[in-house]
Write a protein that holds these residues in place. Structure first.
Motif, PDB file in Angstrom:
ATOM      1  N   PHE A  16       0.825  -1.215   0.000  1.00 31.31           N
ATOM      2  CA  PHE A  16       0.000   0.000   0.000  1.00 31.31           C
ATOM      3  C   PHE A  16       0.862   1.269   0.000  1.00 31.31           C
ATOM      4  O   PHE A  16       0.557   2.241  -0.695  1.00 31.31           O
ATOM      5  CB  PHE A  16      -0.942  -0.010   1.207  1.00 31.31           C
ATOM      6  N   PHE A  19       2.158   1.881  -3.414  1.00 29.44           N
ATOM      7  CA  PHE A  19       1.044   2.305  -4.260  1.00 29.44           C
ATOM      8  C   PHE A  19       0.764   3.800  -4.044  1.00 29.44           C
ATOM      9  O   PHE A  19       0.636   4.567  -5.010  1.00 29.44           O
ATOM     10  CB  PHE A  19      -0.195   1.464  -3.929  1.00 29.44           C
ATOM     11  N   LEU A  23       1.122   7.237  -6.523  1.00 29.06           N
ATOM     12  CA  LEU A  23       0.074   8.244  -6.716  1.00 29.06           C
ATOM     13  C   LEU A  23       0.570   9.654  -6.397  1.00 29.06           C
ATOM     14  O   LEU A  23      -0.129  10.642  -6.656  1.00 29.06           O
ATOM     15  CB  LEU A  23      -1.130   7.943  -5.801  1.00 29.06           C
ATOM     16  N   VAL A  25       1.384  10.595  -3.195  1.00 29.13           N
ATOM     17  CA  VAL A  25       0.908  10.964  -1.852  1.00 29.13           C
ATOM     18  C   VAL A  25       2.119  11.203  -0.941  1.00 29.13           C
ATOM     19  O   VAL A  25       3.061  10.410  -0.922  1.00 29.13           O
ATOM     20  CB  VAL A  25       0.005   9.842  -1.272  1.00 29.13           C
ATOM     21  N   THR A  29       0.655  12.009   4.977  1.00 31.24           N
ATOM     22  CA  THR A  29      -0.635  11.390   4.612  1.00 31.24           C
ATOM     23  C   THR A  29      -0.482   9.879   4.492  1.00 31.24           C
ATOM     24  O   THR A  29      -1.337   9.115   4.935  1.00 31.24           O
ATOM     25  CB  THR A  29      -1.160  11.984   3.287  1.00 31.24           C
ATOM     26  N   ALA A  33      -2.580   7.082   6.547  1.00 32.99           N
ATOM     27  CA  ALA A  33      -3.386   6.090   5.814  1.00 32.99           C
ATOM     28  C   ALA A  33      -2.910   4.661   6.110  1.00 32.99           C
ATOM     29  O   ALA A  33      -3.719   3.728   6.175  1.00 32.99           O
ATOM     30  CB  ALA A  33      -3.332   6.373   4.317  1.00 32.99           C
ATOM     31  N   PHE A  57      -8.881   8.029   9.943  1.00 31.47           N
ATOM     32  CA  PHE A  57      -8.113   8.963   9.105  1.00 31.47           C
ATOM     33  C   PHE A  57      -9.051   9.790   8.236  1.00 31.47           C
ATOM     34  O   PHE A  57      -8.971  11.011   8.180  1.00 31.47           O
ATOM     35  CB  PHE A  57      -7.110   8.175   8.241  1.00 31.47           C
ATOM     36  N   ALA A  75      -8.909  10.090  -1.319  1.00 28.60           N
ATOM     37  CA  ALA A  75      -8.666  10.230   0.125  1.00 28.60           C
ATOM     38  C   ALA A  75      -7.490  11.167   0.448  1.00 28.60           C
ATOM     39  O   ALA A  75      -7.424  11.721   1.535  1.00 28.60           O
ATOM     40  CB  ALA A  75      -8.424   8.858   0.748  1.00 28.60           C
ATOM     41  N   ASP A  76      -6.566  11.355  -0.504  1.00 31.12           N
ATOM     42  CA  ASP A  76      -5.451  12.272  -0.253  1.00 31.12           C
ATOM     43  C   ASP A  76      -5.785  13.696  -0.693  1.00 31.12           C
ATOM     44  O   ASP A  76      -4.933  14.574  -0.649  1.00 31.12           O
ATOM     45  CB  ASP A  76      -4.204  11.793  -0.995  1.00 31.12           C
ATOM     46  N   ARG A 127      -5.319  -5.512  -1.090  1.00 30.07           N
ATOM     47  CA  ARG A 127      -5.879  -5.353   0.260  1.00 30.07           C
ATOM     48  C   ARG A 127      -7.087  -6.278   0.398  1.00 30.07           C
ATOM     49  O   ARG A 127      -7.932  -6.357  -0.500  1.00 30.07           O
ATOM     50  CB  ARG A 127      -6.300  -3.887   0.491  1.00 30.07           C
ATOM     51  N   TYR A 129     -10.357  -7.539   2.861  1.00 30.45           N
ATOM     52  CA  TYR A 129     -11.274  -7.080   3.900  1.00 30.45           C
ATOM     53  C   TYR A 129     -12.209  -8.238   4.247  1.00 30.45           C
ATOM     54  O   TYR A 129     -12.680  -8.952   3.348  1.00 30.45           O
ATOM     55  CB  TYR A 129     -12.112  -5.909   3.387  1.00 30.45           C
TER      56      TYR A 129
HETATM   57  C1  DKA Z   1      -8.866   1.402   0.782  1.00 32.61           C
HETATM   58  O1  DKA Z   1      -9.987   1.379   0.247  1.00 32.61           O
HETATM   59  C2  DKA Z   1      -7.768   2.164   0.130  1.00 32.61           C
HETATM   60  C3  DKA Z   1      -8.224   3.093  -0.931  1.00 32.61           C
HETATM   61  C4  DKA Z   1      -7.083   3.761  -1.614  1.00 32.61           C
HETATM   62  C5  DKA Z   1      -7.355   5.185  -1.916  1.00 32.61           C
HETATM   63  C6  DKA Z   1      -6.310   5.874  -2.706  1.00 32.61           C
HETATM   64  C7  DKA Z   1      -5.119   6.347  -1.946  1.00 32.61           C
HETATM   65  C8  DKA Z   1      -5.400   7.240  -0.801  1.00 32.61           C
HETATM   66  C9  DKA Z   1      -4.222   7.898  -0.235  1.00 32.61           C
HETATM   67  C10 DKA Z   1      -4.448   8.497   1.130  1.00 32.61           C
HETATM   68  O2  DKA Z   1      -8.625   0.759   1.799  1.00 32.61           O
END
Ligand code: DKA
Length: 132
Positions: A16, A19, A23, A25, A29, A33, A57, A75-76, A127, A129
């Motif tokens: 993550f 990743f 992006l 980020v 941040t 995250a 967050f 989200a960022d 990821r 869940y």
């Molecule tokens: C999640 O759903 C992660 C989603 C990723 C969002 C893009 C990156 C955000 C950077 C703060 O668990």
């Protein structure tokens, strides 16, 4: 889609941080995250869907109609444009950032788990869940 309305909580995450770096980020941040375990719920209201991702967050809502481009606040804080489509219980999202970066998210929903595979440049993050 069969599994809307279920709440899934993050149980494992791989790559993550790389990743988010892809992006663009920033460190603070990314740290915030990386430290949280979000829950994800796909809601449906009429012909509109809402993917709600909640954590201490940040909570983001992504409202969309399949196949239609929409604006999204990532989200960022980046303002991006996305198109979402379903293939069975899999939600595919193609997201374009203002700098032209294309990011894909493939979220496979099941009765017990939701698995998200996210790709930016040559970086893939997975990821998982678990249903709550
Ligand atoms: C999640 O759903 C992660 C989603 C990723 C969002 C893009 C990156 C955000 C950077 C703060 O668990």
């Amino acid at each position: 889609m069969q599994w809307e309305g279920r709440k899934y909580k993050l149980i494992s995450t791989d790559n993550f941080d790389s990743f988010m770096k892809a992006l663009g980020v920033g460190l603070i941040t990314r740290k915030a995250a990386n430290a949280v375990t979000p829950t994800v719920e796909l809601r449906k209201d009429g012909d509109e869907y809402n993917l709600v991702t909640s954590s201490t967050f940040k909570t983001t809502e992504m409202k969309f109609k399949p196949g239609e481009e929409f604006e999204e606040d990532r989200a960022d804080g980046a303002k991006v444009k996305s198109v979402c489509t379903f293939e069975g219980n899999t939600l595919k999202q193609v997201q374009k950032a203002p700098d032209g970066l294309e990011v894909t998210y493939v979220r496979e929903f099941g009765p017990e788990e939701m698995k998200a595979v996210m790709t930016a440049k040559d970086v893939t993050c997975t990821r998982v869940y678990k249903v709550q």
